[in-house]
Design a protein around this motif. Structure first.
Motif, PDB file in Angstrom:
ATOM      1  N   ARG A  24     -37.055  -7.154 -16.801  1.00 22.21           N
ATOM      2  CA  ARG A  24     -36.910  -5.712 -17.079  1.00 22.21           C
ATOM      3  C   ARG A  24     -37.718  -5.306 -18.307  1.00 22.21           C
ATOM      4  NH1 ARG A  24     -32.715  -2.714 -14.718  1.00 22.21           N
ATOM      5  NH2 ARG A  24     -32.085  -3.757 -12.798  1.00 22.21           N
ATOM      6  N   LEU A  63     -32.243  -3.802 -24.138  1.00 20.09           N
ATOM      7  CA  LEU A  63     -32.538  -5.024 -23.383  1.00 20.09           C
ATOM      8  C   LEU A  63     -32.619  -6.233 -24.314  1.00 20.09           C
ATOM      9  CD1 LEU A  63     -35.181  -3.660 -20.847  1.00 20.09           C
ATOM     10  CD2 LEU A  63     -32.869  -4.416 -20.327  1.00 20.09           C
ATOM     11  N   ALA A  96     -26.214 -10.223 -16.574  1.00 25.78           N
ATOM     12  CA  ALA A  96     -27.500 -10.713 -16.062  1.00 25.78           C
ATOM     13  C   ALA A  96     -27.986 -11.902 -16.890  1.00 25.78           C
ATOM     14  CB  ALA A  96     -28.532  -9.585 -16.120  1.00 25.78           C
ATOM     15  N   LEU A 156     -26.372  -4.676 -16.577  1.00 25.20           N
ATOM     16  CA  LEU A 156     -27.039  -5.949 -16.898  1.00 25.20           C
ATOM     17  C   LEU A 156     -26.186  -6.824 -17.833  1.00 25.20           C
ATOM     18  CD1 LEU A 156     -30.715  -4.744 -17.484  1.00 25.20           C
ATOM     19  CD2 LEU A 156     -29.850  -6.066 -15.564  1.00 25.20           C
ATOM     20  N   THR A 196     -33.739 -12.330 -15.803  1.00 22.65           N
ATOM     21  CA  THR A 196     -33.666 -10.971 -15.247  1.00 22.65           C
ATOM     22  C   THR A 196     -33.940  -9.930 -16.325  1.00 22.65           C
ATOM     23  OG1 THR A 196     -31.988 -11.775 -13.725  1.00 22.65           O
ATOM     24  CG2 THR A 196     -32.170  -9.386 -13.971  1.00 22.65           C
ATOM     25  N   ILE A 197     -33.332 -10.135 -17.478  1.00 27.30           N
ATOM     26  CA  ILE A 197     -33.510  -9.171 -18.574  1.00 27.30           C
ATOM     27  C   ILE A 197     -34.952  -9.184 -19.072  1.00 27.30           C
ATOM     28  CG2 ILE A 197     -32.758  -8.574 -20.908  1.00 27.30           C
ATOM     29  CD1 ILE A 197     -30.034  -9.854 -20.127  1.00 27.30           C
ATOM     30  N   ARG A 220     -30.374  -9.428 -24.015  1.00 26.30           N
ATOM     31  CA  ARG A 220     -30.991 -10.758 -23.911  1.00 26.30           C
ATOM     32  C   ARG A 220     -30.367 -11.718 -24.920  1.00 26.30           C
ATOM     33  NH1 ARG A 220     -37.025 -11.528 -25.763  1.00 26.30           N
ATOM     34  NH2 ARG A 220     -35.909 -11.627 -27.723  1.00 26.30           N
TER      35      ARG A 220
END
Lengths: 131, 186
Positions: A51, A72, A43, A40, A47-48, A76
């Motif tokens: 998740r 995450l 990403a 990721l 998207t994050i 982000r």
């Protein structure tokens, strides 16, 4: 006319590295590597976030304590920094506004003028009282 | 009684006249011509000096500092804004990042950065750009480039670094140094 062969190869394009990577590498080379290699890593924020929501849906209220959730969050933050790289939220006006030193000078002059005025008023008052 | 009133009125009138004179003088004083005010060379927030990312092509390195200014004495300063109160000293991570930024700024803007400042709410932390620091950054850049393809080899790491690292649950060294019992992976 002699033929010459051009053996020059185009130089491989070096990746433009962010200056922050130097500091990141200094703290932990592995963390720098994971920043680049994580699935990721590139990403986008949406998207994050998706998740993170999935993780929350599966693991409930304690999700924020999970290292995976914190990872995450870290990804982000990096993704958000990519959108506006290097832009920090100003906490104070960093640049002295034009004429700021004069404002200070004006303040001093104004205070001095008021003091002089008050003294003068007092003197006038004293003189008139003395009559 | 009448004399008291006259005295008070005269005093107030005098103060008013002086105040008017001061206000008039304020308008006639030149503004924005202070020679000690720093000159803004670049700002990512306001777009001065392009405001976009700066790139040092020779190093293949990019940076986007908050702003860069030239002081009255000619010294070029990179300023990074930070929230909160200043720590006791600049961390090694910040020092290397700021020094790398300085290399980018030097090449991109054709200047010689003197100092990098971390501007916190209470005070500034200054990092002088010494030749030794620049050399260190060059070395680090070379090392990073060498590890671009295969990745670095790390045998051990400080546990405090691991505890603060987001990758600790997936990192073999992080798992040893900072076990995460609640990890989904464990």
């Amino acid at each position: 006319m002699p033929m010459t062969l051009d053996f020059r190869q185009p130089m491989p394009q070096e990746r433009i590295m962010d200056a922050r990577e130097v500091g990141r590498y200094e703290v932990c080379p592995l963390a720098w590597w994971y920043d680049r290699q994580h699935p990721l890593a590139s990403a986008d924020v949406a998207t994050i976030m998706h998740r993170m929501e999935l993780l929350t849906a599966v693991y409930g209220p304690g999700t924020q304590d999970l290292p995976e959730y914190q990872l995450l969050q870290h990804l982000r933050e990096r993704a958000e920094a990519r959108v506006t790289p290097g832009v920090a939220v100003p906490v104070a006006q960093p640049i002295r506004p034009a004429g700021a030193p004069h404002s200070l000078l004006h303040l001093v002059i104004a205070i001095a003028a008021i003091v002089i005025g008050l003294v003068a008023a007092g003197m006038v008052f004293a003189v008139t009282q003395g009559r | 009684m009448t004399t008291d009133l006259i005295g008070a009125v005269l005093g107030i009138a005098f103060v008013a006249i002086v105040a008017l004179i001061v206000l008039a003088a304020n308008d006639t004083l030149p503004k924005g011509t202070d020679p000690t005010a720093p000159q803004m060379l670049y700002s990512s927030a306001t777009g001065v000096g392009s405001g976009g990312p700066l790139v040092a092509h020779a190093l293949a390195l990019a940076a986007q500092p908050d702003f860069i200014e030239r002081a009255a004495d000619g010294a070029v300063r990179i300023v990074t804004l930070r929230v909160g109160l200043a720590p006791a000293a600049i961390s090694r991570e910040d020092a290397l990042t700021l020094a790398a930024q300085a290399l980018v700024v030097d090449e991109a803007l054709g200047v010689a950065t003197s100092v990098a400042l971390l501007r916190y709410q209470d005070r500034d932390l200054a990092l002088p750009m010494t030749p030794a620091l620049r050399d260190l950054v060059h070395q680090r850049i070379d090392t990073i480039r060498a590890h671009e393809a295969q990745g670095p080899i790390v045998q051990r790491q400080d546990a405090t670094v691991c505890r603060a690292c987001a990758y600790r649950a997936m990192c073999p060294i992080g798992k040893m140094n900072a076990p995460a019992p609640h990890s989904v992976l464990s």
